[in-house]
Design an enzyme around this catalytic site. Structure first.
Site, mmCIF file in Angstrom:
data_model
loop_
_atom_site.group_PDB
_atom_site.id
_atom_site.type_symbol
_atom_site.label_atom_id
_atom_site.label_comp_id
_atom_site.label_asym_id
_atom_site.label_seq_id
_atom_site.Cartn_x
_atom_site.Cartn_y
_atom_site.Cartn_z
ATOM 1 N N SER A 174 0.828 -1.202 0.000
ATOM 2 C CA SER A 174 0.000 0.000 0.000
ATOM 3 C C SER A 174 0.867 1.257 0.000
ATOM 4 C CB SER A 174 -0.934 0.010 1.210
ATOM 5 O OG SER A 174 -0.188 0.004 2.412
ATOM 6 N N TYR A 196 -3.661 0.482 4.195
ATOM 7 C CA TYR A 196 -4.628 -0.619 4.173
ATOM 8 C C TYR A 196 -5.056 -1.060 5.569
ATOM 9 C CZ TYR A 196 -4.016 -1.601 -0.839
ATOM 10 O OH TYR A 196 -4.014 -1.542 -2.206
ATOM 11 N N CYS A 208 2.870 -6.669 2.096
ATOM 12 C CA CYS A 208 2.029 -5.939 3.042
ATOM 13 C C CYS A 208 1.346 -6.967 3.922
ATOM 14 C CB CYS A 208 0.996 -5.100 2.286
ATOM 15 S SG CYS A 208 -0.275 -4.349 3.319
ATOM 16 N N ASN A 209 1.587 -6.897 5.222
ATOM 17 C CA ASN A 209 0.997 -7.890 6.119
ATOM 18 C C ASN A 209 -0.519 -7.862 6.076
ATOM 19 O OD1 ASN A 209 3.804 -7.165 7.382
ATOM 20 N ND2 ASN A 209 3.252 -9.139 8.247
ATOM 21 N N THR A 210 -1.098 -6.670 6.081
ATOM 22 C CA THR A 210 -2.555 -6.553 6.067
ATOM 23 C C THR A 210 -3.135 -7.177 4.811
ATOM 24 O OG1 THR A 210 -2.474 -4.526 7.384
ATOM 25 C CG2 THR A 210 -4.476 -4.934 6.124
ATOM 26 N N CYS A 235 4.781 -5.327 10.311
ATOM 27 C CA CYS A 235 4.367 -4.482 9.187
ATOM 28 C C CYS A 235 5.620 -4.187 8.393
ATOM 29 C CB CYS A 235 3.729 -3.186 9.694
ATOM 30 S SG CYS A 235 3.412 -1.963 8.395
ATOM 31 N N HIS A 281 6.527 -1.739 6.784
ATOM 32 C CA HIS A 281 7.064 -0.391 6.983
ATOM 33 C C HIS A 281 8.070 -0.329 8.134
ATOM 34 C CE1 HIS A 281 3.711 0.985 4.461
ATOM 35 N NE2 HIS A 281 4.333 2.147 4.376
#
EC number: 5.1.1.3
Length: 285
Positions: free
Chosen positions: A29, A60, A92-94, A204, A206
């Site tokens: 994201s 996200y 992206c984990n989500t 995450c 990031h």
């Protein structure tokens, strides 16, 4: 340990087109997926890489699951229509926790997801207390709790969900200083513990971008664990054994969903990571 940002002297690995190489998409994201891409690139430097980030729907972590699934499928489809893919990494984990089944059903190429590194953290901890630092969405999802029950049921798991840390990582890549006071405030529940986690899962993509700042704030000796290296090894295996023959001789390219001034400011950063250009990707829906 989490990966460090590349410095400004990192060469642009794909400055000019070369022989056809397998095309790999890394998607997130935001720019957190660059931490995963960096691990993959170090293991597999001779691939054709595409990085796509959804700066329209970012972040996200606060979106509902149906929206995320539809959005991720649309974006991967749009990339695939321009560049046949050998493999895609949802960095992206989500997005990984909700969209992988739909992606694997739609596409013939392998799709790799990112999951919190609970299993290795449970092996590494000395005091039996593991911290999971992730978005609020990842902390709440049943998938995360299933990982903990399966791989860390003998550990004490302390979870912190933070959307603000995602914003701090994005700001860092835009050249802004990271506020250590902000990190201390976010991590206060752990910092106040008599015996805090000795091992912290960066759940995450990031968050590895904030490794240096996190180590300044967390107790000395805290281990930071992420899944980047494991994703790189999985990518290498799949490319050798299961990926279709989808190659390109083009230079590495990055895509955003809207060419905003903020996105344009990321071009020098993306170039340091080996992406020659940044373009807007036309997405249907």
């Amino acid at each position: 340990m989490a990966t460090k940002l590349q410095d400004g002297n990192t060469p642009c690995l794909a400055a000019t087109p070369s022989e056809p190489r397998p095309t790999v998409l890394v998607f997130d994201s935001g720019v957190g997926g660059l931490s995963v891409y960096d691990e993959i690139r170090h293991l597999l430097p001779d691939l054709h890489y595409i990085y796509a980030f959804d700066n329209v729907a970012f972040p996200y972590g606060e979106k509902n699951e149906d929206f995320i699934v539809e959005r991720v499928v649309e974006i991967v489809t749009a990339v695939q229509e321009r560049y046949p893919l050998a493999l895609a990494v949802v960095a992206c984990n989500t997005a990984s926790t909700v969209s992988l089944p739909a992606l694997r059903e739609k596409f013939a190429f392998p799709v790799v997801g990112v999951v919190p590194a609970i299993k290795p953290a449970a092996r590494l901890t000395a005091n039996g207390i593991v911290g999971l630092l992730a978005t609020r969405g990842t902390v709440k999802r049943s998938y995360t709790h299933e990982l903990i029950a399966r791989f860390a049921n003998e550990c004490q798991i302390e979870m912190l969900g933070s959307a603000e840390m995602v914003e701090l990582a994005e700001a860092k890549l835009h050249g802004e200083d990271v506020s250590l006071d902000a990190l201390k405030r976010i991590l206060r529940p752990w910092l106040r513990m008599k015996e805090p986690p000795d091992t912290v899962v960066l759940g995450c993509t990031h968050f590895p971008l904030l490794q240096e700042e996190l180590l300044q704030v967390l107790p000395e000796g805290t281990r930071l664990v992420d899944s980047g290296a494991a994703i790189a090894r999985r990518t290498a295996w799949l490319l050798e054994h299961e990926a279709p023959d989808a190659k390109s001789a083009d230079a590495n390219i990055a895509f955003c969903m809207d060419m905003t001034p903020e996105a344009e400011q990321l071009l020098p950063v993306l170039q340091r990571y080996g992406f020659k250009t940044l373009e807007k990707l036309a997405v249907s829906g």
